[in-house]
Scaffold this motif. Structure first.
Motif, PDB file in Angstrom:
ATOM      1  N   GLU A 164       1.061  -1.478  -0.201  1.00  0.00           N
ATOM      2  CA  GLU A 164      -0.187  -0.226   0.557  1.00  0.00           C
ATOM      3  C   GLU A 164       0.543   0.881  -0.230  1.00  0.00           C
ATOM      4  O   GLU A 164       2.309   1.207   0.731  1.00  0.00           O
ATOM      5  N   GLY A 165       0.151   2.325  -0.322  1.00  0.00           N
ATOM      6  CA  GLY A 165       1.242   3.837  -0.044  1.00  0.00           C
ATOM      7  C   GLY A 165       1.838   4.179  -0.913  1.00  0.00           C
ATOM      8  O   GLY A 165       2.096   2.684  -2.659  1.00  0.00           O
ATOM      9  N   PRO A 166       2.362   4.706  -1.192  1.00  0.00           N
ATOM     10  CA  PRO A 166       3.674   5.650  -2.794  1.00  0.00           C
ATOM     11  C   PRO A 166       4.734   5.491  -3.068  1.00  0.00           C
ATOM     12  O   PRO A 166       5.531   4.329  -1.259  1.00  0.00           O
ATOM     13  N   ALA A 167       5.390   4.368  -3.621  1.00  0.00           N
ATOM     14  CA  ALA A 167       6.797   4.608  -4.067  1.00  0.00           C
ATOM     15  C   ALA A 167       7.624   5.329  -2.843  1.00  0.00           C
ATOM     16  O   ALA A 167       7.569   6.320  -3.029  1.00  0.00           O
ATOM     17  N   ARG A 168       8.428   5.064  -2.267  1.00  0.00           N
ATOM     18  CA  ARG A 168       9.644   5.371  -1.703  1.00  0.00           C
ATOM     19  C   ARG A 168      10.794   5.196  -2.242  1.00  0.00           C
ATOM     20  O   ARG A 168      10.947   4.099  -2.102  1.00  0.00           O
ATOM     21  N   VAL A 169      12.080   6.836  -1.805  1.00  0.00           N
ATOM     22  CA  VAL A 169      12.904   6.511  -2.435  1.00  0.00           C
ATOM     23  C   VAL A 169      14.103   6.793  -1.816  1.00  0.00           C
ATOM     24  O   VAL A 169      13.845   7.760  -0.858  1.00  0.00           O
ATOM     25  N   GLY A 170      15.015   6.518  -1.471  1.00  0.00           N
ATOM     26  CA  GLY A 170      16.469   7.108  -0.576  1.00  0.00           C
ATOM     27  C   GLY A 170      17.004   6.201  -1.278  1.00  0.00           C
ATOM     28  O   GLY A 170      17.774   5.894  -2.527  1.00  0.00           O
ATOM     29  N   PHE A 171      18.984   7.364  -1.031  1.00  0.00           N
ATOM     30  CA  PHE A 171      19.466   7.747  -1.319  1.00  0.00           C
ATOM     31  C   PHE A 171      20.969   7.758  -0.742  1.00  0.00           C
ATOM     32  O   PHE A 171      20.360   7.992   0.577  1.00  0.00           O
ATOM     33  N   THR A 172      22.001   7.094  -1.143  1.00  0.00           N
ATOM     34  CA  THR A 172      22.858   7.026   0.074  1.00  0.00           C
ATOM     35  C   THR A 172      24.863   6.713  -0.998  1.00  0.00           C
ATOM     36  O   THR A 172      24.856   6.594  -1.735  1.00  0.00           O
ATOM     37  N   CYS A 173      25.296   7.421  -0.249  1.00  0.00           N
ATOM     38  CA  CYS A 173      26.312   7.328  -0.726  1.00  0.00           C
ATOM     39  C   CYS A 173      28.336   7.403   0.529  1.00  0.00           C
ATOM     40  O   CYS A 173      27.775   7.918   1.036  1.00  0.00           O
ATOM     41  N   SER A 174      28.856   5.842  -0.158  1.00  0.00           N
ATOM     42  CA  SER A 174      29.193   6.238   1.369  1.00  0.00           C
ATOM     43  C   SER A 174      30.606   7.418   1.756  1.00  0.00           C
ATOM     44  O   SER A 174      31.172   7.168  -0.219  1.00  0.00           O
ATOM     45  N   LYS A 175      31.828   7.409   2.177  1.00  0.00           N
ATOM     46  CA  LYS A 175      33.058   7.740   1.832  1.00  0.00           C
ATOM     47  C   LYS A 175      33.687   7.620   0.701  1.00  0.00           C
ATOM     48  O   LYS A 175      34.641   8.043   0.441  1.00  0.00           O
TER      49      LYS A 175
ATOM     50  N   ARG B 230      30.584  13.707  -2.652  1.00  0.00           N
ATOM     51  CA  ARG B 230      28.773  12.680  -1.984  1.00  0.00           C
ATOM     52  C   ARG B 230      27.749  13.522  -2.310  1.00  0.00           C
ATOM     53  O   ARG B 230      26.536  13.102  -2.987  1.00  0.00           O
ATOM     54  N   ASN B 231      27.343  14.472  -1.809  1.00  0.00           N
ATOM     55  CA  ASN B 231      26.524  15.775  -1.752  1.00  0.00           C
ATOM     56  C   ASN B 231      26.525  15.944  -3.805  1.00  0.00           C
ATOM     57  O   ASN B 231      25.029  15.855  -4.428  1.00  0.00           O
ATOM     58  N   ARG B 232      27.104  16.261  -4.602  1.00  0.00           N
ATOM     59  CA  ARG B 232      27.299  16.061  -6.200  1.00  0.00           C
ATOM     60  C   ARG B 232      26.777  14.101  -6.744  1.00  0.00           C
ATOM     61  O   ARG B 232      25.878  14.479  -7.651  1.00  0.00           O
ATOM     62  N   ALA B 233      26.930  13.766  -5.713  1.00  0.00           N
ATOM     63  CA  ALA B 233      26.347  12.266  -6.241  1.00  0.00           C
ATOM     64  C   ALA B 233      24.953  12.155  -5.858  1.00  0.00           C
ATOM     65  O   ALA B 233      24.514  11.399  -7.091  1.00  0.00           O
ATOM     66  N   LYS B 234      24.743  12.500  -4.966  1.00  0.00           N
ATOM     67  CA  LYS B 234      22.640  11.737  -4.164  1.00  0.00           C
ATOM     68  C   LYS B 234      22.602  13.216  -5.348  1.00  0.00           C
ATOM     69  O   LYS B 234      21.189  12.909  -5.353  1.00  0.00           O
TER      70      LYS B 234
ATOM     71  N   LEU C  16      21.697  11.721  -8.502  1.00  0.00           N
ATOM     72  CA  LEU C  16      20.686  10.408  -8.023  1.00  0.00           C
ATOM     73  C   LEU C  16      19.185  10.557  -7.514  1.00  0.00           C
ATOM     74  O   LEU C  16      18.191   9.905  -7.682  1.00  0.00           O
ATOM     75  N   ARG C  17      18.750  11.678  -7.282  1.00  0.00           N
ATOM     76  CA  ARG C  17      17.720  12.211  -6.625  1.00  0.00           C
ATOM     77  C   ARG C  17      17.372  12.557  -8.128  1.00  0.00           C
ATOM     78  O   ARG C  17      15.966  12.832  -8.477  1.00  0.00           O
ATOM     79  N   GLU C  18      18.230  13.468  -9.116  1.00  0.00           N
ATOM     80  CA  GLU C  18      17.201  14.310 -10.252  1.00  0.00           C
ATOM     81  C   GLU C  18      16.736  12.826 -11.265  1.00  0.00           C
ATOM     82  O   GLU C  18      15.580  12.732 -11.649  1.00  0.00           O
ATOM     83  N   ILE C  19      16.981  12.099 -11.438  1.00  0.00           N
ATOM     84  CA  ILE C  19      16.876  10.824 -12.182  1.00  0.00           C
ATOM     85  C   ILE C  19      16.205   9.958 -11.914  1.00  0.00           C
ATOM     86  O   ILE C  19      15.022   9.307 -12.323  1.00  0.00           O
ATOM     87  N   ALA C  20      15.979   9.838 -10.500  1.00  0.00           N
ATOM     88  CA  ALA C  20      14.855   9.147  -9.523  1.00  0.00           C
ATOM     89  C   ALA C  20      13.587  10.174 -10.007  1.00  0.00           C
ATOM     90  O   ALA C  20      11.971   9.247  -9.943  1.00  0.00           O
TER      91      ALA C  20
END
Length: 130
Positions: A56-67, A75-79, A82-86
């Motif tokens: 149930e409910g909407p799709a959910r998405v998370g983002f992570t980048c390790s050191k 890391r912030n540029r990579a995230k 990723l947020r934009e393609i998602a």
């Protein structure tokens, strides 16, 4: 007080999005649950996905980048990428009731062409939904 057209005119209707709602994963337990689900690696990122119990409910998405991806700037540029393609691909290819986690890859997430990353996400989503 005058009844000019500006005073009596109604505000235009709010824009209605045709794409389903997508929420963010924020709890560690949700990230760990997605890690136990299906996964698909691509050149620019790794995708983990699972169908939530009940579906149930909407799709959910998370983002992570390790050191390993680099310093905080990298890391912030990579995230951000990723947020934009998602944002662009999940409304069309994601499914309600699913959790997705996009994991950045060292020296790949920030240099892989954006169009290639979008195509990779669409293909990875199709693969985990089989």
């Amino acid at each position: 007080m005058s009844d000019t057209p500006e005073d009596t005119a109604e505000a235009p209707p709010a824009a209605v999005s045709s794409c389903p709602a997508i929420e963010r994963l924020r709890e560690r337990a949700d990230f760990l649950a997605a890690a136990r689900g299906r996964s698909k690696g691509t050149a620019g990122f790794h995708l983990q996905a699972r169908r939530r119990p009940g579906g149930e409910g909407p799709a959910r998405v998370g983002f992570t980048c390790s050191k390993k991806v680099g310093n905080a700037v990298a890391r912030n540029r990579a995230k951000r990428r990723l947020r934009e393609i998602a944002r662009l691909e999940l409304p069309a290819h994601g499914r309600p009731g699913w959790d997705y986690v996009l994991i950045g890859r060292r020296t790949a997430t920030d240099v892989t062409p954006f169009a290639q990353m979008r195509a990779d996400l669409a293909a990875a989503l199709a693969e985990v939904h089989r």
